[in-house]
Write a protein that holds these residues in place. Sequence first.
Motif, PDB file in Angstrom:
ATOM      1  N   UNK A   2     132.413 -92.409 -32.837  1.00  0.00           N
ATOM      2  CA  UNK A   2     131.826 -93.580 -33.489  1.00  0.00           C
ATOM      3  C   UNK A   2     130.848 -93.112 -34.558  1.00  0.00           C
ATOM      4  N   UNK A   3     131.003 -93.633 -35.761  1.00  0.00           N
ATOM      5  CA  UNK A   3     130.131 -93.296 -36.880  1.00  0.00           C
ATOM      6  C   UNK A   3     129.090 -94.401 -37.060  1.00  0.00           C
ATOM      7  N   UNK A   4     127.897 -93.971 -37.548  1.00  0.00           N
ATOM      8  CA  UNK A   4     126.775 -94.897 -37.699  1.00  0.00           C
ATOM      9  C   UNK A   4     126.273 -94.832 -39.138  1.00  0.00           C
ATOM     10  N   UNK A   5     126.062 -96.004 -39.721  1.00  0.00           N
ATOM     11  CA  UNK A   5     125.552 -96.092 -41.080  1.00  0.00           C
ATOM     12  C   UNK A   5     124.424 -97.119 -41.106  1.00  0.00           C
ATOM     13  N   UNK A   6     123.608 -97.029 -42.140  1.00  0.00           N
ATOM     14  CA  UNK A   6     122.522 -97.966 -42.351  1.00  0.00           C
ATOM     15  C   UNK A   6     122.771 -98.736 -43.632  1.00  0.00           C
ATOM     16  N   UNK A  39     110.764 -93.002 -52.591  1.00  0.00           N
ATOM     17  CA  UNK A  39     110.894 -92.958 -51.138  1.00  0.00           C
ATOM     18  C   UNK A  39     111.786 -94.099 -50.652  1.00  0.00           C
ATOM     19  N   UNK A  40     112.684 -93.739 -49.766  1.00  0.00           N
ATOM     20  CA  UNK A  40     113.531 -94.728 -49.078  1.00  0.00           C
ATOM     21  C   UNK A  40     113.362 -94.538 -47.584  1.00  0.00           C
ATOM     22  N   UNK A  41     113.013 -95.618 -46.907  1.00  0.00           N
ATOM     23  CA  UNK A  41     112.843 -95.603 -45.454  1.00  0.00           C
ATOM     24  C   UNK A  41     114.049 -96.310 -44.826  1.00  0.00           C
ATOM     25  N   UNK A  42     114.738 -95.601 -43.936  1.00  0.00           N
ATOM     26  CA  UNK A  42     115.940 -96.131 -43.284  1.00  0.00           C
ATOM     27  C   UNK A  42     115.808 -95.983 -41.775  1.00  0.00           C
ATOM     28  N   UNK A  43     116.814 -96.449 -41.069  1.00  0.00           N
ATOM     29  CA  UNK A  43     116.821 -96.330 -39.618  1.00  0.00           C
ATOM     30  C   UNK A  43     116.909 -94.864 -39.201  1.00  0.00           C
ATOM     31  N   UNK A  44     116.393 -94.578 -38.029  1.00  0.00           N
ATOM     32  CA  UNK A  44     116.502 -93.241 -37.461  1.00  0.00           C
ATOM     33  C   UNK A  44     117.893 -93.079 -36.862  1.00  0.00           C
ATOM     34  N   UNK A  45     118.869 -92.852 -37.730  1.00  0.00           N
ATOM     35  CA  UNK A  45     120.244 -92.777 -37.277  1.00  0.00           C
ATOM     36  C   UNK A  45     120.521 -91.537 -36.438  1.00  0.00           C
ATOM     37  N   UNK A  46     119.796 -90.448 -36.702  1.00  0.00           N
ATOM     38  CA  UNK A  46     120.035 -89.238 -35.935  1.00  0.00           C
ATOM     39  C   UNK A  46     119.704 -89.455 -34.460  1.00  0.00           C
ATOM     40  N   UNK A  47     118.611 -90.163 -34.191  1.00  0.00           N
ATOM     41  CA  UNK A  47     118.272 -90.448 -32.805  1.00  0.00           C
ATOM     42  C   UNK A  47     119.306 -91.345 -32.133  1.00  0.00           C
TER      43      UNK A  47
END
Length: 504
Positions: free
Chosen positions: A130-134, A108-116
């Motif tokens: 603008x592109x968003x990455x974690x 399991x990897x927990x990342x930021x809620x980038x879709x929101x």
Amino acid sequence: MLSTTRIVISTLAVFLMSLCDVSPAFAQGTTGIQQVPMGGAVDVTMPLYKSRIISVAQPTGRVAVGNPDVADIVVISPTQLYVLAKDIGTTNMLFWGRDGRLLGSVNLEVAHDLEGLKAKLHQLLPDEPIEIYSAQRNIVLKGRASNVMAMNAAVRIAEGYLAQIQTAKKTQQFEQQKQAMTLAAPAGGKRGTESEKEDQAVGSVINLIEIAGAQQVMLSVKVAEIQRTELKRMNANLTALWMGSDGNFGISNGGGIMNSDGSFLPNPLKIINQGFFGAFIDDDFKLTMALDVAKENGLAKILAEPTLATLTGQEAEFLSGGEFPVPVPQGGTFGGITVEFKPYGVGLKFLPVVLSDGRINLKVNVSVSELAGDSSIVLSSSDVSTSMFVPSLRRRSASATVELGDGQSMGLAGLLDDKLRESVTKFPGLGDIPVLGALFRSNDYQKGQTELVIMVTPHLAKPVAAGSVKLPTDAFVEPNDVDFYLMGRTEGKAKATSGGHQVN
């Protein structure tokens, strides 16, 4: 104690859900059901504070989480488990059957809620790709914004998203500590704590956004000043002395001294600038007169045109002038004096920001200063035989924030200063006599007028070819011996050119 607390909470949750006949539809808002093959392993990525259902092939008898601070797991049925992402990071989960065999595992990897965050940026900035990455705990923004305002808005939205995560983490930790304090410890033991792990850094926003279009701003400033002065002056120095056998009698409008023998000696004639004088002397009468009459007109012009270029959002500074020393006394046992240098001249500071519609927001600070001797001071010390002259400054400055289009001009500051001073010094009574009273009074008339205008003009600057720029020294030709010695020229004559090349 931590594992015992989690087992008790999980057991109570399973018991309550079995009484309420909870089905897999219990996890509302989840992102779906993840199937784990028999004896296999799957990779799962979850947004922070979101949940998911994990399904296994056979009924589970035991589950384990590698890092409970990253995710929590609750068994809701023999073949389904509820997973909640609690913190950013990675962990794994293992499932065993009732016969003790390993049914499978989840990485399991927990990342930021980038879709929101992407949805919010698209809603507020629909025209900005603008592109968003974690990256671990950081959020990376990448792309090409149309202007600085859009880039700053995207960065602030992402920072607000991180601040929301930090608030949620603090609330979660407070609830965990409160719950841990309410759980009674075994006899002779200590109260259990949910986690002794300190709060980790929430992360930061890494801005890799580029700005489209011309983002270099060149600012042209014109400082135009005219100073007009007018001076009128008439000073009379008159001394008359009558000498008789019984005594002397005289009158003076300029001062004098009395000799030891009782005679009166008038001051020498004194003319400050322009005027005329005269004297009459005989045995009984002496008369000296000096009349200083002057009229002076002065004109001074100051025109400065500094030009400076910089990138949008970056401050630029320009100074054309010099520095003068100022002595600064130092304390302590031995004392002493150090020297600091203060700048003067034409100074310019400005901070431009290019807006979306091609307009330019400017924060400008312009100053024009020059050395003045009327208010200067001289410092001397009794310990040493030297003195220091500290000049004063005459300074005009303006600071403002304006918004202009490319090539538009605006008056940043204006000044119209008109000064008038008149003074009359006269002998009482005699100075009021018409015509002859001018010999017994002094008149001074001073008038000064200053007009100052500061204009600013911003331009969206682009680079040009090096050959298209002419420098002030390009047209200078060094004189040869004939030009310098015989002709008295400080510059030589430029040679004719053919086809853009100099002809020797």
